[in-house]
Structure formats: structure tokens, C-alpha cells
Write a protein that holds these residues in place. Sequence first.
Motif, PDB file in Angstrom:
ATOM      1  N   TYR A 155       0.844  -1.196   0.000  1.00  0.00           N
ATOM      2  CA  TYR A 155       0.000   0.000   0.000  1.00  0.00           C
ATOM      3  C   TYR A 155       0.880   1.248   0.000  1.00  0.00           C
ATOM      4  O   TYR A 155       1.958   1.271   0.600  1.00  0.00           O
ATOM      5  CB  TYR A 155      -0.978  -0.010   1.180  1.00  0.00           C
ATOM      6  N   THR A 156       0.428   2.270  -0.693  1.00  0.00           N
ATOM      7  CA  THR A 156       1.220   3.490  -0.842  1.00  0.00           C
ATOM      8  C   THR A 156       0.645   4.673  -0.084  1.00  0.00           C
ATOM      9  O   THR A 156       1.308   5.682   0.084  1.00  0.00           O
ATOM     10  CB  THR A 156       1.339   3.876  -2.326  1.00  0.00           C
ATOM     11  N   ASN A 157      -0.598   4.547   0.360  1.00  0.00           N
ATOM     12  CA  ASN A 157      -1.228   5.635   1.089  1.00  0.00           C
ATOM     13  C   ASN A 157      -2.395   5.044   1.869  1.00  0.00           C
ATOM     14  O   ASN A 157      -2.784   3.893   1.660  1.00  0.00           O
ATOM     15  CB  ASN A 157      -1.728   6.723   0.134  1.00  0.00           C
TER      16      ASN A 157
ATOM     17  N   VAL B 123      -4.716   2.750  -0.146  1.00  0.00           N
ATOM     18  CA  VAL B 123      -4.452   3.221  -1.508  1.00  0.00           C
ATOM     19  C   VAL B 123      -3.268   2.448  -2.073  1.00  0.00           C
ATOM     20  O   VAL B 123      -2.223   2.322  -1.415  1.00  0.00           O
ATOM     21  CB  VAL B 123      -4.157   4.731  -1.521  1.00  0.00           C
TER      22      VAL B 123
ATOM     23  N   SER C 298      -0.860   2.098  -5.688  1.00  0.00           N
ATOM     24  CA  SER C 298      -0.509   2.766  -6.942  1.00  0.00           C
ATOM     25  C   SER C 298       0.338   1.835  -7.783  1.00  0.00           C
ATOM     26  O   SER C 298       1.227   1.142  -7.270  1.00  0.00           O
ATOM     27  CB  SER C 298       0.269   4.061  -6.663  1.00  0.00           C
TER      28      SER C 298
ATOM     29  N   CYS D  26      -4.329   4.032  -9.968  1.00  0.00           N
ATOM     30  CA  CYS D  26      -4.515   3.906  -8.524  1.00  0.00           C
ATOM     31  C   CYS D  26      -5.831   3.200  -8.223  1.00  0.00           C
ATOM     32  O   CYS D  26      -6.784   3.264  -8.997  1.00  0.00           O
ATOM     33  CB  CYS D  26      -4.515   5.285  -7.864  1.00  0.00           C
TER      34      CYS D  26
ATOM     35  N   THR E 244     -11.401   1.588  -8.355  1.00  0.00           N
ATOM     36  CA  THR E 244     -10.344   2.365  -9.006  1.00  0.00           C
ATOM     37  C   THR E 244     -10.608   3.855  -8.821  1.00  0.00           C
ATOM     38  O   THR E 244     -11.750   4.286  -8.692  1.00  0.00           O
ATOM     39  CB  THR E 244     -10.274   2.040 -10.508  1.00  0.00           C
TER      40      THR E 244
ATOM     41  N   ALA F 193      -6.166   8.789 -12.183  1.00  0.00           N
ATOM     42  CA  ALA F 193      -4.769   9.187 -12.062  1.00  0.00           C
ATOM     43  C   ALA F 193      -4.689  10.669 -11.742  1.00  0.00           C
ATOM     44  O   ALA F 193      -5.590  11.450 -12.060  1.00  0.00           O
ATOM     45  CB  ALA F 193      -4.026   8.889 -13.363  1.00  0.00           C
TER      46      ALA F 193
END
Length: 388
Positions: A84-86, A95, A97, A102, A114, A117
Motif C-alpha cells: 500500500y502506498t497511502n 491506496v 498505486s 490507482c 479504481t 490518475a
Amino acid sequence: MEAAPLRRQPASWADIPMELAGLVLGRLPAHVDRVRFAAVCPQWRVAARQGRLPPPMPMLLLPDATVYSLPGSQPFRFPACTGYTNTCGTGNWLVFSGEDGCFLRDPFTNETVTVPALSTARFQRVGGESGEEAEHEWMEMADGNLPDVHKVIFCSPHLIAAILNYRSELTTRIAVCQPGASSWWSVLGNGPLFVDIMFHQGKLYALGCEDTLFAVDISLDHSTGDPWVSQIQQVISGLLSTQMIFLPDGVLILRVSYLAESRGAVLLVCRVIDLRLKAGNWDNIEVLEAERSRFEVYEANFGQSQWAKVTTIGDDKVLFLCRKFCRSVNISHNEMPGDRIFFMDNDDYNKEASSTCSVYNMRDGKMSTPLPMVSWKPGEVFATWLLP
């Protein structure tokens, strides 16, 4: 010749009476232990469903997908969180990516939606025009001007909102979209710097950097069904004119504010941090040992358009705070005392220093550490809370 005595078969865990299984389940301290309990056999799964248990406590998720279940448990890996990136300010959405864009995913249900971007956004000037009459301007951001997502929240199956941070312009914008849409919808113009957003009783609210609360009106473009920001208006005046106060001897008082909902009310949660800046190096920050953090909590009084300070959040409430959200949770007195705030100790001001989980007692202003052996580097991906 005497017959050999019959050997008794070893007792099975499934043979435990349902009542006894329920008693065992009720004494397990952490939600993850209850999940493991239910996985033993079908009979225990029935006991887990029938047992009257207090709501599960939030779990601490670290950037490497290691999870700790409160009030205390051995760490375990949660593969559905890997990469996870966020984090998201609502539900358990994380979140992710990738090359294909994303998406948000709930690690407990694996539900995925979804999101557009960040390279494209449709802008509309704030005003009184309807979505049918207004001419939306299409704007494609250059690579050097791509925004960061300061915060994203899943409002409803038809609305996702975010704060986009345009560092090159030193500004932020509220953006909205439908799940699965191809672009964000935002507004043109230089407005206030937004630091938080929340969805409360069907309404989107945004918090300015001076603790000013704004109501964000969302309209629909009837030709496409896309949501867009039609108006942003102030509903509560701010408390301070600045988030930072410099004192002699290199002391900086930093104020970080969050929005939360509790008992149907909108809360403003302010964390006040005493920091010491080393001479000649503004990026080198250390926390003062004495009185490291303190919290102030305010409730929105919409009738008088002001914040009203409160001294308690309730004996049956605990706030779980991190960089991306602040959540009020009902707790059982058997699990932990209430009127407390769980927060990430270093989550707001220094990505280089290690962070830990701390607890602030609203009653006496004292702090404690629920997981003393747990620490991590914040980095670019932040730790968060998950609510099973």
C-alpha cells in the motif's frame, strides 16, 4: 486369552462444549486471536458468531504490512496490505498505486475500486452555475506539476473526495470523483490551504490551516453523472492565525489539526507539539523530553459558527489518530479505559526519526506507550489504523 483394552481416541478441540468455547472466546484479548479461534473448526466458528463480544479494537498497520492488534498481541503479516502506498480517511480502505493507475482496497473484504490518475483533472470555477450550463475546462497537468494526495476519503459508493497538494503552486484543492471514473473534478482559483476533510451526515467539510471549517457543496453534471465542487463556504471561523510559533532558544510550537466525528458531532482535534530546532539546521528536529505533546479538542457549534472547547471525549470513547485520519471508537471498559487518544508519536514533522505508538490521557494529560517494543521509520508510506 484376555482381549486388549480399547484405547480412547484423543479428544478433539471440536468436542469442547459450545458454552465453554464461548467463555474461552470472551477472554481472548485481541481481535486477531478471535479470528484465529474461529478458524479452528466449524463448531468454533459458530461459537464466534453467537458470542456477544465487545467491538474489536483497531489494529496498528505498519508500512511493511506488519500488524499489531490492541490491546496487545504478537505481530503478524497481513498479505492483503502489502504494497500500500497511502491510507484512506474512512473505513479500512488502503491506496495502492501501480502502472495501471490507482485503486482503493479493503484488506478485510478485498473489495476494490479504481480512482483516477493524478495527471488529469477537470476544473470549474466556483460559482452559481449548474453543471448543465457551466463549461468545464479540461486541464492536463505537466509531470513537474503533479499534485500529491494529502488525504483521500471514501464518502459513499458514488463519491470519493481528496485534498490535492500542488507543491509547485503552494496551494491545495478539493477534488471529487465517482469510483471508477477517469478524472477528478476540482475548482480553479486560490482558496485556503486545506489540511483535512470529512464526510458528515451526507455533507463534505474541509478544514483550513487556521482551523477554519468550510462546507463543500457537491453538484452533479447531469450529462455525465460526474460530481463536481460547486461551492465552498466558511461555516466556522478559525482559532489561530498560524500553525507554528517560534520561541527563544530554538523552540518551535507546532500545531497539527484533524477532523473527527463522535456522537453525531464534528470534532476538531489539535495536537500541540513542542520541538527544538538545532542551530543552523532547520531540518534537524528533536522533541523536547518535557511535555512532548498535548491535545485540545473542540466541538463544532454550527448555530453560533464557532468551536466550543471540550475537556472529555467520553469514558466509553477512544480516538485513534494518524496522519490520514482521526476516528472515534466505542470501547469496552473491560478492554481498556476510555477518554484517551492513540496517536503516532512522530507522524507529522520528521520523516527521518523513528515513530512509535503513544496514548494521551484526556483526564490528566499524561502519556503512555501501549506497544513499547514497536517502532518504525515513517518514510514516504505512513502507518495507519485498521478497524476490523
